[in-house]
Design a protein around this motif. Sequence first.
Motif, mmCIF file in Angstrom:
data_model
loop_
_atom_site.group_PDB
_atom_site.id
_atom_site.type_symbol
_atom_site.label_atom_id
_atom_site.label_comp_id
_atom_site.label_asym_id
_atom_site.label_seq_id
_atom_site.Cartn_x
_atom_site.Cartn_y
_atom_site.Cartn_z
ATOM 1 N N PRO A 1 0.680 -1.259 0.894
ATOM 2 C CA PRO A 1 0.028 -0.198 0.415
ATOM 3 C C PRO A 1 0.942 1.314 -0.370
ATOM 4 C CG PRO A 1 -0.384 -1.090 2.119
ATOM 5 C CD PRO A 1 0.908 -1.920 1.147
ATOM 6 N N GLU A 2 2.140 1.128 0.429
ATOM 7 C CA GLU A 2 3.241 2.415 0.548
ATOM 8 C C GLU A 2 3.708 2.247 -1.018
ATOM 9 O OE1 GLU A 2 5.444 1.884 3.306
ATOM 10 O OE2 GLU A 2 3.719 1.407 5.130
ATOM 11 N N ASP B 1 3.079 3.406 -4.664
ATOM 12 C CA ASP B 1 1.784 3.883 -5.902
ATOM 13 C C ASP B 1 1.970 3.078 -6.870
ATOM 14 O OD1 ASP B 1 -0.240 4.090 -3.756
ATOM 15 O OD2 ASP B 1 0.280 6.940 -4.462
ATOM 16 N N HIS B 2 1.230 2.588 -8.002
ATOM 17 C CA HIS B 2 0.927 2.336 -9.170
ATOM 18 C C HIS B 2 1.210 3.766 -9.644
ATOM 19 C CE1 HIS B 2 -0.569 1.555 -13.511
ATOM 20 N NE2 HIS B 2 -0.524 0.360 -13.500
ATOM 21 N N TRP C 1 -2.544 5.299 -10.276
ATOM 22 C CA TRP C 1 -3.382 5.303 -8.593
ATOM 23 C C TRP C 1 -3.036 4.716 -8.100
ATOM 24 C CZ3 TRP C 1 -4.707 2.140 -13.287
ATOM 25 C CH2 TRP C 1 -4.093 0.308 -13.227
ATOM 26 N N SER C 2 -3.460 4.747 -6.837
ATOM 27 C CA SER C 2 -2.339 4.958 -5.280
ATOM 28 C C SER C 2 -2.886 2.685 -5.306
ATOM 29 C CB SER C 2 -3.828 5.830 -4.382
ATOM 30 O OG SER C 2 -3.543 4.759 -3.086
ATOM 31 N N GLN C 3 -2.183 2.831 -4.214
ATOM 32 C CA GLN C 3 -2.838 1.204 -4.024
ATOM 33 C C GLN C 3 -2.766 1.340 -1.947
ATOM 34 O OE1 GLN C 3 -2.705 -1.166 -6.057
ATOM 35 N NE2 GLN C 3 -1.411 -1.861 -7.805
ATOM 36 N N ALA C 4 -2.948 2.389 -1.773
ATOM 37 C CA ALA C 4 -3.206 1.852 -0.769
ATOM 38 C C ALA C 4 -4.753 1.282 -0.249
ATOM 39 C CB ALA C 4 -3.532 4.034 0.250
ATOM 40 N N ARG C 5 -5.588 1.832 -0.751
ATOM 41 C CA ARG C 5 -6.762 1.303 -0.825
ATOM 42 C C ARG C 5 -7.382 -0.040 -1.616
ATOM 43 N NH1 ARG C 5 -9.750 3.702 3.362
ATOM 44 N NH2 ARG C 5 -11.776 3.137 2.533
ATOM 45 N N GLU D 1 -8.610 -0.442 3.470
ATOM 46 C CA GLU D 1 -6.866 -0.463 3.802
ATOM 47 C C GLU D 1 -6.587 -1.135 2.368
ATOM 48 O OE1 GLU D 1 -5.711 2.017 4.360
ATOM 49 O OE2 GLU D 1 -7.824 3.503 4.736
ATOM 50 N N ASN E 1 10.708 0.098 -2.318
ATOM 51 C CA ASN E 1 10.445 1.305 -4.060
ATOM 52 C C ASN E 1 10.954 0.585 -5.137
ATOM 53 O OD1 ASN E 1 8.476 3.219 -2.416
ATOM 54 N ND2 ASN E 1 9.749 3.026 -1.278
#
Length: 321
Positions: free
Chosen positions: A275-276, A278-279, A282-286, A297, A318
């Motif tokens: 989740p930390e 991101d693609h 888009w975000s991968q957090a949710r 989450e 990362n």
Amino acid sequence: MSRYRYPPIPESEVTPRELFEQRRRFLKRGAALGAAAAAPGLLFSPPARAWQATLAGQLEGELQSRSLAGDEALTDVKDATTYNNFYEFGTRKSDPEVYAHRLVTDPWSMAIEGEVEKAGTFALEDILAGQDLEERIYRLRCVEAWSMVIPWIGFPLAELLRRHGPTSRAKYVVFESILDPDNLRGQRRSIIEWPYREALRIDEAMHPLTLMAVGMYGERMPNQNGAPIRLVVPWKYGFKSIKSVVRIRLVEEPPTTSWIDQNPEEYGFYANVNPEVDHPRWSQARERRIGESGRRETLMFNGYADEVAELYAGMDLNKHF
């Protein structure tokens, strides 16, 4: 380059827990189908009946069942079998179910080669023979930020690899899916370079959570979900869990994969759920759990950090995404 152009995810309902509690009903149905396959002239050709009968016999027994998704509800079986990424059939989520009947799964064999002591091509019934199948409930997290909870039936990949004696030079395991453009319409398009290829580090492949699955929801694997045998790596994004495997090759040098060849900036080799990180788009957090409204989450390593985080100790996640 854009990877995904799909319509919004539809809403549906979470499966009642009674579905899982009635697992034996599904097992019995699968066994009955296997018995029908063994009858002369019914359903399957003679070469196919061998692996069908082997699997049916294994499903007749009481399977060890473990929930490795906490107390999370199962995804509805209809959602799990009608909402899929399987580009061999097309790029729409509905394509696999619509065109899955074109996948020829009987007979089926798998080549195991490279840095192993016992290389060769083996019939699926021989691969299944002697394996203790078990049911494992895993979270499944797609890189597109949707997720499911699925009860898989299978055996640890490590057991299969040990049978064939990996040499000391085996550092990576490369998987290859079926190539059959006559029947698989998606392979007549240049979505990626076919056949589909994925890979793991040898320690990832030998990890106890890494599963070779031959069934789900108490029955043998549906075509649209990767029949007759597929990989399941629950702490990685779903594209790592290659479907309809026909070849496993152990190699010494770092391999490439289909999506890395296609788009290395968006597809990493490791593809660990994180989740930390991101693609790029888009975000991968949710994530959206299919069958639920809203988002939840995302868990580090898809909730399996206690089991697998040590595999990546000291790595910059990362950079090694």
